[in-house]
Motif scaffolding. Structure first.
Motif, PDB file in Angstrom:
ATOM      1  N   TRP A  65       1.035  -0.846  -0.204  1.00 17.26           N
ATOM      2  CA  TRP A  65       0.069   0.126   0.262  1.00 17.26           C
ATOM      3  C   TRP A  65       0.903   0.823   0.224  1.00 17.26           C
ATOM      4  CZ3 TRP A  65      -4.663   0.568  -1.179  1.00 17.26           C
ATOM      5  CH2 TRP A  65      -5.502  -0.465  -1.422  1.00 17.26           C
ATOM      6  N   ALA A 138      -6.683   2.411   1.420  1.00 13.64           N
ATOM      7  CA  ALA A 138      -6.832   1.867   0.262  1.00 13.64           C
ATOM      8  C   ALA A 138      -7.849   3.887   0.986  1.00 13.64           C
ATOM      9  CB  ALA A 138      -8.178   0.495   0.650  1.00 13.64           C
ATOM     10  N   TRP A 141      -5.909   6.351  -0.949  1.00 19.18           N
ATOM     11  CA  TRP A 141      -5.533   6.327  -1.772  1.00 19.18           C
ATOM     12  C   TRP A 141      -6.584   6.830  -2.971  1.00 19.18           C
ATOM     13  CZ3 TRP A 141      -7.772   3.477  -5.875  1.00 19.18           C
ATOM     14  CH2 TRP A 141      -6.996   3.177  -7.238  1.00 19.18           C
ATOM     15  N   SER A 142      -7.444   6.703  -2.578  1.00 14.49           N
ATOM     16  CA  SER A 142      -8.235   7.541  -3.685  1.00 14.49           C
ATOM     17  C   SER A 142      -9.035   8.855  -3.275  1.00 14.49           C
ATOM     18  CB  SER A 142      -9.872   7.191  -3.164  1.00 14.49           C
ATOM     19  OG  SER A 142     -10.266   7.048  -1.896  1.00 14.49           O
ATOM     20  N   THR A 199     -11.241  -3.020   6.648  1.00 14.73           N
ATOM     21  CA  THR A 199     -11.145  -2.529   5.211  1.00 14.73           C
ATOM     22  C   THR A 199     -12.078  -2.759   4.571  1.00 14.73           C
ATOM     23  OG1 THR A 199      -8.439  -4.337   6.016  1.00 14.73           O
ATOM     24  CG2 THR A 199      -9.543  -3.797   3.578  1.00 14.73           C
ATOM     25  N   VAL A 203     -12.150   0.022   2.020  1.00 12.56           N
ATOM     26  CA  VAL A 203     -12.874   0.005  -0.170  1.00 12.56           C
ATOM     27  C   VAL A 203     -14.023   0.591  -0.262  1.00 12.56           C
ATOM     28  CG1 VAL A 203     -12.889  -1.419  -1.657  1.00 12.56           C
ATOM     29  CG2 VAL A 203     -11.526  -2.216   0.006  1.00 12.56           C
ATOM     30  N   ALA A 206     -13.341   4.181  -0.277  1.00 13.86           N
ATOM     31  CA  ALA A 206     -12.273   4.872  -1.429  1.00 13.86           C
ATOM     32  C   ALA A 206     -13.264   4.596  -2.669  1.00 13.86           C
ATOM     33  CB  ALA A 206     -11.427   3.717  -1.982  1.00 13.86           C
TER      34      ALA A 206
END
Length: 292
Positions: A65, A138, A141-142, A199, A203, A206
């Protein structure tokens, strides 16, 4: 074969020349200022981002990641450049100076927005580097891609100047920040991500943020007419983002980890609703059609 080689040689000779020939008309002082300030901000924010991700003695190992996060802002900026070269105003597409100005402005835009993420409860250094939290990774990251989508939508179509981009993209970005805050704070997604390390929530968040940004960026795309028309079009085209945000808020509360279910299924509670969010946003873009 010879003709192919000749064409390649001609391209190699003419391309550098086309980038160095003088342009017709000088850039306005305000445009030079935007390019200069954006360059400085983009460099500072990039160094801050990489400094937060660099390996430290108390970090046991680098994670996949971390590597993905290192390239996320750069990938988002490349995406901005590609959109500009294909869908920006005709005078921007044909001038390397303006392509640079709006691209580096987008880079600075992303950097400034990411600098606010700790205030929303997501810390790149604390949650990803020090705690190796995949849920936070996650979610973080988005964000570069979401901010890029909100920014680049205001660049699509013809307009009189950079202030039009500022107004159009600013509307999309402001609403996106409100929706992100709603999910993280009112839906307690930040606690589920950072404390519970869920998680599935990371997700789902995101995918939700990307779906909202797709809708909002598309809502401000198109040729500039006037302020009233821009606001009206944004309301007509951007309302599904609020529906997505409301559904996401309900799921954040309903699927929040608890004593009986401390870990939610990543597929059932993360991938599936995330795919629905992105699918709904994509359908809306197809429904709206061209940028006219």
């Amino acid at each position: 074969m010879r003709s192919e080689r000749a064409s390649r040689l001609a391209l190699a000779v003419t391309l550098p020349h086309s980038l160095l020939v003088p342009y017709e008309g000088p850039m306005a002082e305000s445009e030079k200022a935007v390019a200069t300030v954006s360059t400085f901000i983009a460099i500072v924010c990039t160094l801050m981002w990489f400094n937060a991700l660099r390996r430290r003695p108390f970090v046991l190992r680098p994670t996949p990641w971390k590597r993905a996060l290192q390239f996320a802002p750069a990938t988002a900026i490349v995406g901005i450049f590609l959109v500009l070269t294909n869908f920006a105003s005709h005078d921007v597409r044909g001038d390397v100076r303006y392509l640079y100005m709006y691209t580096v402005w987008g880079a600075a835009w992303i950097g400034v927005m990411l600098a606010w993420s700790p205030l929303l409860g997501l810390s790149l250094r604390d949650d990803v580097v020090e705690r190796a939290n995949p849920a936070a990774a996650a979610a973080l990251w988005s964000l570069p891609f979401a901010h890029a989508l909100a920014y680049v939508g205001g660049n699509i179509g013809d307009g009189p100047g950079w202030w039009v981009v500022l107004g159009s993209s600013g509307i999309a970005q402001l609403v996106l920040l409100v929706l992100v805050w709603t999910s993280l704070k009112l839906g307690h997604a930040s606690e589920s991500i950072t404390i519970d390390r869920d998680t599935a929530t990371g997700v789902r968040f995101a995918a939700l943020v990307l779906a909202e940004a797709l809708v909002l960026g598309r809502a401000v795309a198109g040729d500039w007419i006037e302020v009233a028309a821009t606001v009206r079009d944004f309301a007509d085209r951007g309302w599904p983002a609020f529906v997505l945000g409301a559904v996401g808020l309900v799921l954040d509360i309903a699927l929040r980890p608890n004593a009986s279910a401390p870990r939610r299924s990543v597929f059932a509670a993360g991938v599936v609703p995330g795919a629905v969010f992105l699918g709904a946003a994509t359908w809306w873009l197809v429904h709206l059609g061209s940028f006219a």
